[in-house]
Design an enzyme around this catalytic site. Structure first.
Site, PDB file in Angstrom:
ATOM      1  N   LEU A   1       1.050  -1.149   0.116  1.00  0.00           N
ATOM      2  CA  LEU A   1      -0.063  -0.013   0.186  1.00  0.00           C
ATOM      3  C   LEU A   1       1.019   1.024  -0.302  1.00  0.00           C
ATOM      4  O   LEU A   1       1.805   1.270   0.759  1.00  0.00           O
ATOM      5  CB  LEU A   1      -0.962   0.081   1.348  1.00  0.00           C
ATOM      6  CG  LEU A   1      -1.997  -0.925   1.094  1.00  0.00           C
ATOM      7  CD1 LEU A   1      -2.708  -0.847   2.789  1.00  0.00           C
ATOM      8  CD2 LEU A   1      -2.988  -0.374   0.156  1.00  0.00           C
ATOM      9  N   ASP A   2       0.472   2.196  -0.881  1.00  0.00           N
ATOM     10  CA  ASP A   2       1.330   3.572  -0.731  1.00  0.00           C
ATOM     11  C   ASP A   2       1.139   4.026   0.671  1.00  0.00           C
ATOM     12  O   ASP A   2       0.166   3.784   1.434  1.00  0.00           O
ATOM     13  CB  ASP A   2       0.685   4.310  -1.840  1.00  0.00           C
ATOM     14  CG  ASP A   2       0.742   4.198  -3.193  1.00  0.00           C
ATOM     15  OD1 ASP A   2       1.590   3.414  -3.692  1.00  0.00           O
ATOM     16  OD2 ASP A   2      -0.088   4.614  -3.996  1.00  0.00           O
TER      17      ASP A   2
END
Length: 297
Positions: free
Chosen positions: A45-46
């Protein structure tokens, strides 16, 4: 003083990642809290994204590819009127537009982004270009081009809209970039767009509703975290085969072993013995030929 190797502990811990924390940081914190020897995750996930991060411990890391290949769902908000260097709100604005799409126009544009599509990843992404990560090249000001990649989009629906924003849900396969969807949708609508916020709500069989808030990891007792662990096989959408005692002994050594259940010839299955997952393999005429064996602590 040499660092301790850690404990042999296996299973899945679901974490609700907050914004501002990297995926590898979450894995490191879980590994430290449980004093685990080995840990990994299934799907980055960013840092600005929130939601489900499934952390695999010990032998569960052997099942990560099965979760990576599974469908995943994201709820995200697109800001209209600007395209950024990162395709999200953290990047420099590259272009602006005064146009704003009506709800009907958004609905009409979505079918083109469903099914098997080709997607160009964001310039700031982990995609490799001649051995280097795209985000490193972008940071260094290098000029490069990313090639389109295939992506399966199971679902893309509009949840809500107002003048400057739209809320959507994306369900997609491996390798999808929500930021690229927002960018390309903004271009298709002639108004430009970028991701304002992003949350992963489920991944394969795992749901963020069952996840532990990241903030609790440091405060929770080790026993509490262990109680929250899901078994190795929780990530597997495969038929279960029960091994006989003799079959379990053979499978544990990497050899074909007898099982008590039946499946289609050549089907991929997971094998249990006395309630514990011992392997993944192929069912062939009453036996399973193991491809991955789970080592007992």
């Amino acid at each position: 003083m040499a660092r301790k190797k850690g404990r042999e502990i296996s299973g899945w811990l679901l974490v609700d990642k907050p914004a501002g924390v990297g995926s590898t940081d979450v894995v490191g914190r879980v590994r430290w809290a449980l004093d685990a020897k080995k840990a990994g995750h299934a799907g980055t996930l960013d840092p600005d994204a929130t939601g489900l991060l499934a952390v695999a411990l010990g032998e569960a890391t052997k099942t990560v590819p099965y979760l990576t290949e599974a469908l995943k769902a994201y709820d995200f908000t697109v800001n209209w009127g600007a395209e950024t260097a990162t395709d999200d709100a953290s990047g420099e604005v590259l272009r602006r537009s005064d146009a704003r799409p009506l709800a009907r126009a958004i609905h009409d544009a979505l079918p083109a982004f469903r099914g098997q599509i080709m997607q160009v990843p964001p310039a700031v992404s982990a995609v490799k270009v001649d051995g280097a990560r795209a985000y490193d090249l972008a940071r260094e000001g290098e000029d490069f081009t990313l090639t389109p990649r295939p992506l399966w989009v199971e679902e893309l629906v509009l949840l809500a809209t107002c003048d400057d924003q739209a809320d959507l849900r994306l369900v997609c396969g491996k390798g999808g970039y929500v930021r690229a969807i927002a960018r390309d949708l903004g271009r298709a609508l002639g108004c430009l767009g970028h991701v304002h916020s992003l949350r992963r709500v489920w991944s394969g069989p795992f749901d963020v509703a069952d996840a532990i808030p990241f903030e609790r990891i440091d405060r929770a007792a080790q026993a509490e975290l262990e109680a929250a662990l899901l078994p190795i096989q929780a990530a597997l959408d495969l038929p279960q085969m029960r091994a006989s005692d003799q079959g379990a002994a053979r499978i544990a050594n990497g050899n074909p072993g007898q099982v008590l259940d039946h499946a289609d010839y050549g089907a991929e299955v997971w094998v249990s013995h006395q309630g514990r997952a011992i392997a993944i393999g192929r069912y062939m005429g009453g036996e399973v030929h193991p491809s991955r064996v789970f080592v007992r602590p």
